[in-house]
Motif scaffolding. Sequence first.
Motif, PDB file in Angstrom:
ATOM      1  N   GLU A  38       0.846  -1.198   0.000  1.00  0.00           N
ATOM      2  CA  GLU A  38       0.000   0.000   0.000  1.00  0.00           C
ATOM      3  C   GLU A  38       0.883   1.249   0.000  1.00  0.00           C
ATOM      4  O   GLU A  38       1.885   1.324   0.704  1.00  0.00           O
ATOM      5  N   ASP A  39       0.535   2.224  -0.824  1.00  0.00           N
ATOM      6  CA  ASP A  39       1.385   3.401  -1.052  1.00  0.00           C
ATOM      7  C   ASP A  39       1.775   4.144   0.213  1.00  0.00           C
ATOM      8  O   ASP A  39       2.951   4.489   0.412  1.00  0.00           O
ATOM      9  N   THR A  40       0.829   4.417   1.074  1.00  0.00           N
ATOM     10  CA  THR A  40       1.122   5.191   2.288  1.00  0.00           C
ATOM     11  C   THR A  40       2.123   4.455   3.183  1.00  0.00           C
ATOM     12  O   THR A  40       3.051   5.054   3.717  1.00  0.00           O
ATOM     13  N   LYS A  43       5.689   4.536   1.580  1.00  0.00           N
ATOM     14  CA  LYS A  43       6.342   5.840   1.710  1.00  0.00           C
ATOM     15  C   LYS A  43       6.967   6.026   3.081  1.00  0.00           C
ATOM     16  O   LYS A  43       7.931   6.775   3.232  1.00  0.00           O
TER      17      LYS A  43
END
Length: 82
Positions: A38-40, A43
């Motif tokens: 998942e992107d969040t 990051k």
Amino acid sequence: MKKDTHEFIHTYQGLGAFGMDRETDEQTLMFYLQKFSEDTFMKTFVPRLSDDELEKIYQCIHGFLKQHITEDEYHELFLKDR
């Protein structure tokens, strides 16, 4: 148009446990990998990895891909470039 999907994570009702049986292990791994990517989360997580850890993760994933899928599957299913 988006090419990538993460549908499994939205419908999975099973256990988040590993070591019980093969089916649960496979489903748990799919759940973890979709949450992991998942992107969040990425990051936050990726910048905290050392250069060595980045390489180890890449080599592990790349090695499994080379071992378990064909080149055509790599392009069609993983890269989605066909």
